[in-house]
Design an enzyme around this catalytic site. Structure first.
Site, PDB file in Angstrom:
ATOM      1  CG  ASN A   7      -1.701   1.322   1.274  1.00 21.15           C
ATOM      2  OD1 ASN A   7      -1.546   2.255   0.997  1.00 21.15           O
ATOM      3  ND2 ASN A   7      -3.075   0.976   1.584  1.00 21.15           N
ATOM      4  CG  HIS A  10       1.029   6.366   4.858  1.00 23.18           C
ATOM      5  ND1 HIS A  10      -0.085   7.044   5.212  1.00 23.18           N
ATOM      6  CD2 HIS A  10       0.353   5.112   5.414  1.00 23.18           C
ATOM      7  CE1 HIS A  10      -0.993   6.699   5.743  1.00 23.18           C
ATOM      8  NE2 HIS A  10      -0.861   5.461   5.988  1.00 23.18           N
ATOM      9  CG  HIS A  43      -8.283   4.139   0.817  1.00 23.36           C
ATOM     10  ND1 HIS A  43      -8.383   3.979   2.231  1.00 23.36           N
ATOM     11  CD2 HIS A  43      -9.481   4.620   0.125  1.00 23.36           C
ATOM     12  CE1 HIS A  43      -9.566   4.195   2.649  1.00 23.36           C
ATOM     13  NE2 HIS A  43     -10.348   4.699   1.593  1.00 23.36           N
ATOM     14  NE  ARG A  45      -8.002   7.123   4.310  1.00 20.48           N
ATOM     15  CZ  ARG A  45      -8.997   6.753   5.261  1.00 20.48           C
ATOM     16  NH1 ARG A  45     -10.084   7.507   5.146  1.00 20.48           N
ATOM     17  NH2 ARG A  45      -8.899   5.878   5.961  1.00 20.48           N
ATOM     18  NE  ARG A  49      -7.337  10.998   5.467  1.00 23.06           N
ATOM     19  CZ  ARG A  49      -7.880  10.293   6.449  1.00 23.06           C
ATOM     20  NH1 ARG A  49      -7.285   9.823   7.258  1.00 23.06           N
ATOM     21  NH2 ARG A  49      -9.311  10.978   7.008  1.00 23.06           N
ATOM     22  CD  GLU A  70      -6.945  -0.126   1.251  1.00 28.81           C
ATOM     23  OE1 GLU A  70      -7.316   0.808   1.914  1.00 28.81           O
ATOM     24  OE2 GLU A  70      -5.940  -0.987   1.513  1.00 28.81           O
ATOM     25  CB  THR A 101      -9.437   1.540   7.165  1.00 35.44           C
ATOM     26  OG1 THR A 101      -9.092   2.372   6.003  1.00 35.44           O
ATOM     27  CG2 THR A 101     -10.744   0.858   6.932  1.00 35.44           C
ATOM     28  CD  GLU A 151      -7.098  -6.198   3.074  1.00 32.89           C
ATOM     29  OE1 GLU A 151      -7.265  -6.076   1.868  1.00 32.89           O
ATOM     30  OE2 GLU A 151      -6.299  -5.791   3.922  1.00 32.89           O
ATOM     31  CG  HIS A 191      -5.221  -1.874   9.464  1.00 36.22           C
ATOM     32  ND1 HIS A 191      -5.013  -1.291  10.702  1.00 36.22           N
ATOM     33  CD2 HIS A 191      -5.796  -1.012   8.716  1.00 36.22           C
ATOM     34  CE1 HIS A 191      -5.325  -0.099  10.577  1.00 36.22           C
ATOM     35  NE2 HIS A 191      -5.882   0.359   9.207  1.00 36.22           N
TER      36      HIS A 191
HETATM   37  N1  PXP Z   1      -5.753  -3.338   4.151  1.00 37.87           N
HETATM   38  C1  PXP Z   1      -6.520  -2.261   4.198  1.00 37.87           C
HETATM   39  C2  PXP Z   1      -8.075  -2.893   3.609  1.00 37.87           C
HETATM   40  C3  PXP Z   1      -6.376  -0.999   4.492  1.00 37.87           C
HETATM   41  O1  PXP Z   1      -7.566  -0.180   4.613  1.00 37.87           O
HETATM   42  C4  PXP Z   1      -4.964  -0.814   5.045  1.00 37.87           C
HETATM   43  C5  PXP Z   1      -4.677   0.868   5.434  1.00 37.87           C
HETATM   44  O2  PXP Z   1      -4.983   1.405   4.407  1.00 37.87           O
HETATM   45  C6  PXP Z   1      -4.093  -1.721   5.023  1.00 37.87           C
HETATM   46  C7  PXP Z   1      -4.519  -2.974   4.571  1.00 37.87           C
HETATM   47  C8  PXP Z   1      -2.854  -1.369   5.069  1.00 37.87           C
HETATM   48  O3  PXP Z   1      -2.573  -1.215   6.610  1.00 37.87           O
HETATM   49  P1  PXP Z   1      -1.163  -0.642   7.048  1.00 37.87           P
HETATM   50  O4  PXP Z   1      -1.108   0.558   6.594  1.00 37.87           O
HETATM   51  O5  PXP Z   1      -1.272  -0.574   8.599  1.00 37.87           O
HETATM   52  O6  PXP Z   1      -0.148  -1.475   6.679  1.00 37.87           O
END
Ligand code: PXP
Length: 237
Positions: A7, A10, A43, A45, A49, A70, A101, A151, A191
């Site tokens: 992901n 960030h 994602h 959003r 953001r 996402e 999330t 997931e 997550h």
């Molecule tokens: N899976 C989903 C559905 C998420 O919303 C997120 C966070 O955006 C992640 C995985 C990844 O989580 P993390 O950034 O804590 O690794």
């Protein structure tokens, strides 16, 4: 062996701190793929953001593995997804004030809406995953929407206060995986997974893919910071 989806949200978070062009999430995706990841996750959003609409459009053109978008079930986001056609969409709950999330979708409570979004996206050739807590009723309802993937939210496992609680939450994830597989669902998880806690989740039998963002991007800052300073010093001196 579990696959890895990275992901890259960030990377865009840092860019948005200055509303500039760097660091570029597209370049980040390229590096993640070169390093061997199996998919790129972002994602879009509702408050934009971090990831922008243009990022998703460009990622669709540049990602060579699979693009997993996402998204919430908001109508304008669904419209964008149907136009962009990521390989996969992961439906997540979204609250504007949340930092990340916070929990899984309540598929039971929002069944009609979720089922209709699932079928609209599937009609557009997009594979659908539902991000849910590892609970039997949510898994059961997810299968009824027509989605083929879930997931499992690993946040409670990742935030466990001690080893006993962590082991208990790992069992919850294992049982949820077995149950979901018995309903014919493919199981992903994510997550809060990091370099310390990922191994046991990766070892869950039949775990298809782990989606990880924050810990990888955090680690990347420290694996790259020394080199970045050295490069700047070379220019200055
Ligand atoms: N899976 C989903 C559905 C998420 O919303 C997120 C966070 O955006 C992640 C995985 C990844 O989580 P993390 O950034 O804590 O690794």
């Amino acid at each position: 062996m579990a696959k890895l989806g990275v992901n890259i949200d960030h990377v865009a978070t840092v860019r948005e701190a200055r509303k500039t062009y760097e660091p570029d999430p597209i370049e980040a995706a390229r590096i993640c793929e070169e390093a061997g990841c199996d998919s790129i996750v972002c994602h879009l959003r509702e408050d934009r953001r971090h990831i922008r609409d243009t990022d998703v459009i460009t990622l669709r053109e540049t990602v060579k593995t699979r693009l997993n978008l996402e998204m919430s079930v908001a109508a304008d986001i669904v419209e964008i997804a149907c136009k962009v056609k990521p390989d996969q969409a992961t439906l997540v709950p979204e609250k504007r004030a949340e930092v990340t999330t916070e929990g899984g979708l309540d598929v039971k409570k929002n069944f009609t809406k979720i089922r209709s979004v699932v079928s609209e996206l599937m009609d557009n050739g997009i594979e659908i995953s539902l991000f849910i807590n590892p609970s039997r009723p949510q898994i059961f309802e997810s299968a009824r929407t027509g989605a083929k993937i879930i997931e499992l939210h690993t946040g409670v496992y990742a935030n466990a206060k001690n080893d006993t609680q962590r082991r208990k939450e790992l069992e919850v994830l294992k049982r949820a995986t077995i149950y979901a597989q018995s309903l014919g669902l493919e199981v992903n998880a994510g997550h809060g997974l990091n370099y310390d806690n990922v191994r046991d989740v990766a070892l869950i039998k039949g775990m298809n893919e782990l989606n990880i963002g924050h810990s990888i991007i955090s680690r990347a800052i420290f694996t790259g910071l020394g080199q970045a300073v050295e490069e700047m010093l070379r220019i200055i001196r």
